[in-house]
Design an enzyme around this catalytic site. Sequence first.
Site, PDB file in Angstrom:
ATOM      1  N   ILE A  16      39.746  90.955  77.763  1.00 27.44           N
ATOM      2  CA  ILE A  16      38.908  91.331  77.031  1.00 27.44           C
ATOM      3  C   ILE A  16      38.190  90.289  75.868  1.00 27.44           C
ATOM      4  O   ILE A  16      37.196  90.055  75.856  1.00 27.44           O
ATOM      5  CB  ILE A  16      39.167  92.751  76.279  1.00 27.44           C
ATOM      6  CG1 ILE A  16      39.518  93.970  77.464  1.00 27.44           C
ATOM      7  CG2 ILE A  16      38.132  93.174  75.327  1.00 27.44           C
ATOM      8  CD1 ILE A  16      40.020  95.124  76.957  1.00 27.44           C
ATOM      9  N   GLY A  19      41.051  85.423  70.148  1.00 31.02           N
ATOM     10  CA  GLY A  19      40.971  84.896  68.649  1.00 31.02           C
ATOM     11  C   GLY A  19      41.984  83.941  68.308  1.00 31.02           C
ATOM     12  O   GLY A  19      42.702  83.651  69.019  1.00 31.02           O
ATOM     13  N   GLY A  20      41.826  83.461  67.058  1.00 25.14           N
ATOM     14  CA  GLY A  20      43.021  82.660  66.560  1.00 25.14           C
ATOM     15  C   GLY A  20      44.235  83.121  66.612  1.00 25.14           C
ATOM     16  O   GLY A  20      45.463  82.509  66.544  1.00 25.14           O
ATOM     17  N   THR A  23      45.363  87.493  71.932  1.00 26.24           N
ATOM     18  CA  THR A  23      44.465  87.943  72.924  1.00 26.24           C
ATOM     19  C   THR A  23      44.697  89.425  73.389  1.00 26.24           C
ATOM     20  O   THR A  23      45.731  89.903  73.186  1.00 26.24           O
ATOM     21  CB  THR A  23      45.138  86.995  74.435  1.00 26.24           C
ATOM     22  OG1 THR A  23      44.892  85.370  73.694  1.00 26.24           O
ATOM     23  CG2 THR A  23      44.283  87.279  75.478  1.00 26.24           C
ATOM     24  N   ASP A 133      36.956  94.372  56.450  1.00 28.35           N
ATOM     25  CA  ASP A 133      36.037  93.646  57.354  1.00 28.35           C
ATOM     26  C   ASP A 133      34.996  94.418  58.214  1.00 28.35           C
ATOM     27  O   ASP A 133      34.907  94.205  59.408  1.00 28.35           O
ATOM     28  CB  ASP A 133      36.611  92.614  58.192  1.00 28.35           C
ATOM     29  CG  ASP A 133      35.952  91.424  58.893  1.00 28.35           C
ATOM     30  OD1 ASP A 133      34.629  91.071  58.386  1.00 28.35           O
ATOM     31  OD2 ASP A 133      36.150  90.624  59.700  1.00 28.35           O
TER      32      ASP A 133
END
Length: 490
Positions: A16, A19-20, A23, A133
């Site tokens: 899907i 990122g850092g 997964t 965020d």
Amino acid sequence: MPMPARLGRYAVRRRIGSGGFATVWLAYDEQLDSPVAIKVLAENWTEDSHVRQRFLEEGRFLRKVESPHVVTVYDAGSLDDDRPYLVMSYADQGTLADRLEGEGLTVPQACEVIRQIGEGLHALHQRGVLHRDVKPANVLFRTVDPEHDGTMVRAMVGDLGLGKALDVSSRLTMIAGTPSYVAPEQAQGEHLDARADQFSLAALAFLLLSGRPAYAHGTLSAAADPPPPPPLSTDDRRFSARVDTVVRRGLAADREQRYPDVQAFVAALVAALGDDGMGTLPARWLPIDPELTQPGNRPSLVPTPDELPVAGPPRSRRRRWPAAVLALVLLAAGGAAGFVGWRHAHQSETFTDADGVLKVTVPQSWAHSVSENGWVPPGSSFNQSGLSVGDAADWRDSPGGQGVFVGLMAEDTLPKTMPQHPSCTERGRPEDTTTHGDPTRTVVSTGCPGVIVEHVVQVSADTLLWVQVRAHDRSTAASVLLSVHTRGVG
């Protein structure tokens, strides 16, 4: 990380996002006959006990939150290499960022999304958790079947990154948050309370109601001292002074002037919108988008790698490059005229990296040297998603070489300096702007021969997208830059 056949008891379907820090895979719970999303800690953080602990704490916090408007954690486990994973509800209808790239939302739909996300944030706050965020990419949608009015799309608070869950004092983050949505006190690194999330929700409400962002901050320093927002009303949508006052109070730079909590802000906004925000059910629900990723048929047997689906990941969320960058690339030196007919005059090919995260379209003549297996960023020993396509193996070092590199790297700020290109006779000045609220930095160099474009986007709190394009002319460079897509990032 290559696609596994299974994660615990779950049959993996496809990736899907990545990122850092993690997964996320789409998988199927065969025991409960249901699709799920599984977030796995990234390999480069396996040995970091602090990150591992916070990853697991995120799952424990979310597991305790009882709200249909917060992503649910169903299960947890570990891989053979001891990396933890979390099994979560699957958002089959994508994100709010996906929806905003289309026709946007009606006022009743916007009001309903704000109300539902407000409920999710309130549930988090009741458990002492701040989101920190709130932005379109972190508002997820999934289909549910209510007892009446047919199938609906429900909004949930979610986040595919780990950065927001880390303390400000952590060595992994400085000050977290997305500049255009972050509260001033958060951008200043002050102690936070629930009113920081209220500011972000008010910024989201401004965007959904007016169709434009309240702020387009390029940096957190700009977000630390924001000016008053523009009027909420536009030529297309007119709002009463009461609605404008409510949103402005939610966006007050001084948190003491905001509403006492998210619930109070949402209640005031719904009351101010009145009949304009209500609509009738199911008219104020979002329609189901059949083009978004669906889980597919239930697996009848344990799949082998050869039997797993070969279809790509979810529909890409194309990032629109900011006008300042396009002006540099397209209009300078007569590039615009060449760009208009570029695709009609060139055959092209599209390439996707091995992770299914990055995609770019290039002239067919460039497709001689292709690398799709990622890269190791400078100063790191871990592989990240990356894609390189060029007209020769040494296209980056050869005078006149043409090609493109696209890669992700785990960084929480834009680079202070950009790569130098001694072969170029004229190096442009760095241009800083934003893409959908994400900070960007671009440098265009000419006489190289040809043109070299360096473009960096802060796609999330802890991840950069880096694009380098080398081409004989500006129109070709512009077309390649515009073709770059990211999936499940940011």
